[in-house]
Design an enzyme around this catalytic site. Structure first.
Site: not given
Ligand code: DAT
Ligand code: MG
Length: 165
Positions: A10, A50, A121, A124, A135
């Protein structure tokens, strides 16, 4: 089970010069990189990527983050391929919330939550096979991937294309 998974470094990962460190960590998996490119992420691509989170309160900031509005506008996109690729990469990446991620994981070591609540973080990786397919097809064309992972077809189209002058 041979799988493929989409990995994105990212904008924060690129800006913090973590590309080498992250690729070194990922090489622990012994998976193959079968596609790689640097991408300037459009809002459209970000929203499609997303789409499952569009009702979340953090969606707008998440889109701005992945588009690079808080950093330089670029993302490195890759496809990793091999035995249990999805689980291997997710384990190395660590938990979504960088504060909860294991300290030795990529997100645990390099991620942070900003004062405004954005999960920076750094990486991805796809959650499961269905998401990986969606994706990878969103981020890559078939000819950009050096192995045949999903069925393709040939179509004849007249398109405008930028070529070297
Ligand atoms: P991952 O990236 O571990 O697959 P995800 O698909 O649930 O997680 O979410 C995508 C992204 O959204 C994640 O990398 C960071 C953001 N995100 C998820 N939960 C969040 C939260 N509670 N607050 C802020 N950002 C969040
Ligand atoms: Mg995810």
């Amino acid at each position: 089970m041979i799988q493929q998974t989409l990995v994105l470094i990212k904008p924060d990962g690129l800006q913090k010069s973590l590309t080498g460190n992250i690729l070194t960590r990922l090489s622990e998996t012994r998976l193959d990189i079968v596609a790689a490119k640097v991408v300037r992420v459009s809002r459209e691509l970000a929203e499609k990527h997303y789409c499952h989170l569009k009702d979340k309160p953090f969606f707008e900031d998440l889109i701005r983050y992945i588009c690079g509005e808080f950093h330089k506008r670029k993302v490195m996109a890759m496809v990793y391929y091999g035995e249990n690729a999805i689980e291997k990469v997710r384990k190395l990446a660590g938990a979504t919330n960088p504060e909860e991620a294991e300290a030795v994981s990529i997100r645990g070591a390099y991620g942070r939550i900003t004062t405004t609540g954005v999960y920076e973080n750094v990486i991805h990786c796809s959650n499961n096979e269905k998401e990986a397919e969606r994706e990878i097809k969103l981020w890559f064309n078939p000819e950009e991937i050096i192995v045949d992972i999903y069925p393709t077809k040939v179509v004849k189209r007249e398109i405008e294309q930028r070529v070297w002058a």
